[in-house]
Design a protein around this motif. Sequence first.
Motif, PDB file in Angstrom:
ATOM      1  N   GLY A 296      -1.527   9.107  -2.450  1.00 51.91           N
ATOM      2  CA  GLY A 296      -2.716   8.824  -3.234  1.00 51.91           C
ATOM      3  C   GLY A 296      -3.236   7.407  -3.148  1.00 51.91           C
ATOM      4  N   VAL A 297      -3.084   6.752  -1.989  1.00 52.74           N
ATOM      5  CA  VAL A 297      -3.512   5.349  -1.866  1.00 52.74           C
ATOM      6  C   VAL A 297      -4.438   5.122  -0.667  1.00 52.74           C
ATOM      7  CG1 VAL A 297      -1.537   4.367  -3.094  1.00 52.74           C
ATOM      8  CG2 VAL A 297      -1.356   4.824  -0.629  1.00 52.74           C
ATOM      9  N   SER A 298      -4.973   6.197  -0.108  1.00 53.88           N
ATOM     10  CA  SER A 298      -5.831   6.062   1.080  1.00 53.88           C
ATOM     11  C   SER A 298      -7.041   5.179   0.834  1.00 53.88           C
ATOM     12  CB  SER A 298      -6.308   7.446   1.542  1.00 53.88           C
ATOM     13  OG  SER A 298      -5.229   8.223   1.986  1.00 53.88           O
ATOM     14  N   ASP A 299      -7.558   5.197  -0.403  1.00 58.67           N
ATOM     15  CA  ASP A 299      -8.774   4.453  -0.704  1.00 58.67           C
ATOM     16  C   ASP A 299      -8.558   2.943  -0.718  1.00 58.67           C
ATOM     17  OD1 ASP A 299      -7.139   4.834  -2.975  1.00 58.67           O
ATOM     18  OD2 ASP A 299      -8.801   4.353  -4.321  1.00 58.67           O
ATOM     19  N   ARG A 300      -7.299   2.494  -0.720  1.00 57.98           N
ATOM     20  CA  ARG A 300      -7.021   1.054  -0.743  1.00 57.98           C
ATOM     21  C   ARG A 300      -6.400   0.571   0.555  1.00 57.98           C
ATOM     22  NH1 ARG A 300      -3.227  -0.440  -4.379  1.00 57.98           N
ATOM     23  NH2 ARG A 300      -2.570   1.649  -5.019  1.00 57.98           N
ATOM     24  N   CYS A 301      -6.548   1.367   1.623  1.00 64.24           N
ATOM     25  CA  CYS A 301      -5.948   0.969   2.901  1.00 64.24           C
ATOM     26  C   CYS A 301      -6.900   1.233   4.058  1.00 64.24           C
ATOM     27  CB  CYS A 301      -4.640   1.732   3.132  1.00 64.24           C
ATOM     28  SG  CYS A 301      -3.745   1.215   4.614  1.00 64.24           S
ATOM     29  N   THR A 302      -7.019   0.257   4.930  1.00 66.57           N
ATOM     30  CA  THR A 302      -7.773   0.421   6.172  1.00 66.57           C
ATOM     31  C   THR A 302      -6.779   0.388   7.322  1.00 66.57           C
ATOM     32  OG1 THR A 302      -9.685  -0.730   5.239  1.00 66.57           O
ATOM     33  CG2 THR A 302      -9.590  -0.503   7.636  1.00 66.57           C
ATOM     34  N   VAL A 303      -6.794   1.441   8.146  1.00 63.79           N
ATOM     35  CA  VAL A 303      -5.857   1.547   9.262  1.00 63.79           C
ATOM     36  C   VAL A 303      -6.544   1.077  10.538  1.00 63.79           C
ATOM     37  CG1 VAL A 303      -4.438   3.102  10.651  1.00 63.79           C
ATOM     38  CG2 VAL A 303      -4.628   3.458   8.170  1.00 63.79           C
ATOM     39  N   HIS A 304      -5.885   0.164  11.250  1.00 64.88           N
ATOM     40  CA  HIS A 304      -6.422  -0.372  12.508  1.00 64.88           C
ATOM     41  C   HIS A 304      -5.500   0.069  13.644  1.00 64.88           C
ATOM     42  CE1 HIS A 304      -9.114  -3.169  10.289  1.00 64.88           C
ATOM     43  NE2 HIS A 304      -8.111  -3.230   9.430  1.00 64.88           N
ATOM     44  N   GLN A 305      -6.005   0.921  14.525  1.00 63.70           N
ATOM     45  CA  GLN A 305      -5.195   1.408  15.634  1.00 63.70           C
ATOM     46  C   GLN A 305      -5.394   0.535  16.864  1.00 63.70           C
ATOM     47  OE1 GLN A 305      -5.633   5.565  16.534  1.00 63.70           O
ATOM     48  NE2 GLN A 305      -4.258   5.487  18.305  1.00 63.70           N
ATOM     49  N   GLY A 306      -4.282   0.184  17.505  1.00 68.47           N
ATOM     50  CA  GLY A 306      -4.356  -0.621  18.710  1.00 68.47           C
ATOM     51  C   GLY A 306      -3.527  -1.881  18.614  1.00 68.47           C
ATOM     52  N   ASP A 307      -3.646  -2.752  19.586  1.00 70.82           N
ATOM     53  CA  ASP A 307      -2.913  -4.009  19.668  1.00 70.82           C
ATOM     54  C   ASP A 307      -3.421  -4.962  18.583  1.00 70.82           C
ATOM     55  OD1 ASP A 307      -1.770  -6.450  20.342  1.00 70.82           O
ATOM     56  OD2 ASP A 307      -1.999  -6.128  22.498  1.00 70.82           O
TER      57      ASP A 307
END
Length: 406
Positions: free
Chosen positions: A266-277
Amino acid sequence: MVVIPCLKVPQRHAQLYRKYLLLKGFLDRKYCPQKHPDGTVSFPVIASVLPQLDLVAIKEYVAEDSICEIVNIQAPPFSKKGKVKSFNERLVESAQALLISKGETWSVDLERDIPSRWQCHGDLILFGEGCFSNTIWKEIGLEFWTLVAQILGVKRLAQIKKISKDGFRTPMVVMLLGDSSYVTHIDNHIRYEFDITKCMFSSGNITEKLRIASFYCSGETVVDLYAGIGYFTLPYLVHAKASHVHACEWNPDAIKALHRNLQINGVSDRCTVHQGDNRQLPLSNLADRVNLGLIPSSEEGWPVACRLLKRDTGGILHIHQNVTAPLRNETPEHSSATDVEETPLRIQRDMEVWAAWATDTASRICTLLLDITGGKWKTNIRHIEHVKTYAPHISHVVLDLECKPL
């Protein structure tokens, strides 16, 4: 006479010390604690973890006004737990009986091939390398693996054969019993779901996850440069209450699990995921705190972390590292005879090595910050946390480094 190493503490602080030893995995639960006429209590500790016992840090954590010391006492009575056969003993006995019933010969080598440690993920147990290597287990097959699962109280078994060198540290896992490799693991009320054949899970980092959970990060922006499936990202969000976390990860399988774990907690709204190096991360001047949870070294991420810190107020870097202490020349007879007695001295030597590494790291971070921002900074070593020991002379530590612009 059998002698057991113990941590001797004041009786009034005994329960606090016991909880600490349990949390760290230091308490030898095979034996009962011993009360002494002088108002102290001795807690048996596991001999193999003695190098990790930092007496100064323990006192600071539990009760600064107390005393604690390592002592040797004659083997105390077994606890109820100690009187019960261990899972390893039950596995050995059952494997021996099964093989003999099939006309096979039991040997010391086969007994050594039975594991005494493993990871438990719900109804699946994951064995490490270095066990079940004899071909006899594979030849018996399903009957043997079913027996092992029954003894351990699970439905599925798997084993890590090796870690691939694909850059993602993908585990090479073989399913021994059961088909699905998707598991659920719960730590400190946080739910992790992942495929054990595609993602690593480090159970040894539980103390660091608990430490992060104790932080107060309300109002803070945190960047986790090596997020994985959310080992540290989730404690920052769920327990430390960080306002926002930027989670960086380049393994696509881990990214998939990370998104899932953010959602189910239940914390997706407070996280930004950055994929890559993460070295290509298009962010700067926003972090109150940067987590660099990569070992054996997170050094490649130091310039990124420095760029991310807020220019006006600075912040804290949590820098993970495997620090190697120099080996001492000593004979086996000398080391075994004085192992317990020299433990405080070894601890002190290890701490000096960690401090030297931390001081050097702080200086290098200062230089990086000057190069990146063009302004002078000061650094302050707030804490050095010992996470776990890989070998008697290699320690996984975390440096909490406060960085402030001048």
